[in-house]
Design a protein around this motif. Structure first.
Motif: not given
Length: 459
Positions: A197-204, A418-424
């Motif tokens: 559902d986040s669909a990539g929100a907040g990721v550049d 990445l919208a759902n968590g922090d990954l390297t």
């Protein structure tokens, strides 16, 4: 008496004669430069043979130079090397990340500095070939020095079909089998595209390409922003060949995109009046690195749909990943080993090859006839007859083929992660491989490549 060492440098570089009459003070501080351990075949600048390094009629050539730095010596290396270029050679130094390139009238005496403090140090400028081969390349602080070449036909073998598709008010996959394919493991296609559902929100997602046609309906009414933030190639508002618009629509277009809430940020590195070269690819990569340096917490993906034979491009990509940037590149469209091209051969980069879906009733995934392949390919994604936004008018939907269109599927998938968590970057690459559909791609018998097809994360 004018210093023999400085006179030699000036002769080598074919600088204007008026500089030779300048006072000795212009080269104070140049003595810190040193060659690597000399051999009988490697004269130093104090030798009488120095003027033979470059004749007065030898042409000046653009070179990309990457300096050899680490955390301990970064500041000193950068200071010393650029002092040589500025003081000894009377070159103007400009930071490319802030530069309006239209203001430069004479490239012959300009240092285009693409350094990002603590991450990478380097520049593009003009030298004679003899100077580079006999002196610059032998300096202890120089890691890479390569001629800056125009990339001939960077999107070779890619095809855009101008026939328009029927628009749907809803996000139907009836006309988008590429999206339908990447959310499920097996055929038949279920005519749905299911994603978090986040669909990539907040990721550049930075699209390094030809710009974006911002007025297209695919970029209107999105939760994520769509902008072109920087140009290294002419008008920032124009996408005159459409390639960047095609790519951006797959990353996050309103109906065509994999992650339609992600931020799409264009960085223009090519266009019809600006042939793509390795300098502009490096400028684009390091520009994004600077944005990461300005805000280390940003979740950033680079999407690049071009390849180069310049190892400086590979070094820039490697440093970008070290800085925490997720980096996706198309494998290329020459039916060759992807390991022959940068940045795809960089191990930490995600390199994407192209598949096509065969027609009903027996749908299968096949490697496209043009796609590069090999051990440097991370995985495949749809790249044949993919629906894309066009530039003919704000509602134009066309279709295209190429690994340029495979890569943004993967960039969108990483945005979903990445919208759902922090990954390297290492973790997102591992997750792509873990989620991928296994052993479904046909046609790899004589093109040994990991048989992995992109699958996006489940909601």
């Amino acid at each position: 008496m004018f210093s023999k060492r400085i006179l030699n440098i000036l002769l080598i570089l074919n600088l204007p004669s008026f500089i030779i009459s300048a006072p000795l003070a212009i080269c104070d501080g140049c003595d810190h430069l040193s060659l690597r351990s000399p051999s009988p075949q490697t004269p130093s600048l104090s030798d009488a043979t120095c003027p033979n390094f470059g004749g007065t009629n030898e042409p000046l050539i653009d070179y990309n130079v990457v300096l050899k730095t680490d955390a301990a010596n970064y500041d000193s290396i950068v200071k010393n090397h650029f002092e040589m270029l500025e003081k000894c050679l009377q070159r103007e130094r400009h930071n490319v990340h802030e530069l309006d390139f239209s203001s430069i009238k004479d490239n012959n005496n300009v240092i285009f500095d693409f350094s990002v403090k603590g991450m990478i140090a380097g520049y593009t400028t003009k030298f004679t070939k003899s100077f580079v081969e006999n002196y610059l390349s032998k300096l202890n602080d120089v890691a890479i020095v390569n001629e800056n070449k125009v990339i001939e036909d960077p999107f070779e073998n890619e095809f855009v079909e101008q026939a328009r598709l029927v628009r749907r008010a809803e996000r139907s996959t009836a006309k988008m089998p590429n999206l339908d394919r990447i959310d499920q493991e097996n055929y038949p296609l279920d005519l749905k595209y299911t994603y978090p559902d986040s669909a990539g929100a907040g990721v550049d997602v930075f699209v390094l390409d030809s710009g974006i046609f911002l007025d297209h309906e695919e970029f209107q009414g999105r939760q994520g922003k769509t902008v072109v933030e920087k140009t290294f190639c002419g008008n920032i508002l124009a996408d005159d060949n459409g390639h960047g618009t095609n790519v951006a629509s797959i990353v996050g277009g309103k109906t065509l995109g994999v992650a339609n809430n992600a931020n799409i940020i264009g960085v223009k590195i090519t266009g019809n009046v600006c042939p793509l070269n390795s300098q502009n690819i490096i400028n684009g990569i390091t520009y994004v690195m600077q944005q990461k340096a300005n805000d280390p917490g940003r979740k950033i993906i680079i999407n690049l749909s071009a390849t180069s034979d310049d190892s400086a491009v590979g070094e820039a990509a490697s440093k970008a990943v070290e800085a925490g940037i997720h980096f996706v590149v198309g494998a290329g469209n020459r039916n060759l080993d992807a390991c022959g091209f940068y940045p795809g051969k960089v191990e930490t980069v995600v390199t994407v090859a192209a598949t096509k879906i065969t027609p009903l009733p027996n749908q299968q995934d096949w490697i496209t006839e043009f796609s590069n392949w090999g051990k440097c390919v991370t995985l495949f994604a749809p790249g044949g007859n993919v629906p894309i936004a066009g530039i003919g008018n704000p509602s134009e939907i066309t279709s295209g083929s190429g690994t340029s269109l495979s890569a943004p599927h993967v960039s969108g998938a990483i945005a979903l992660m990445l919208a759902n968590g922090d990954l390297t970057p290492e973790q997102s690459k591992e997750e792509l491989v873990r989620l991928a559909t296994k052993d479904k791609i046909q046609g790899l018998d004589f093109r040994p490549t990991a048989n992995l097809l992109l699958r996006v994360p489940s909601p």
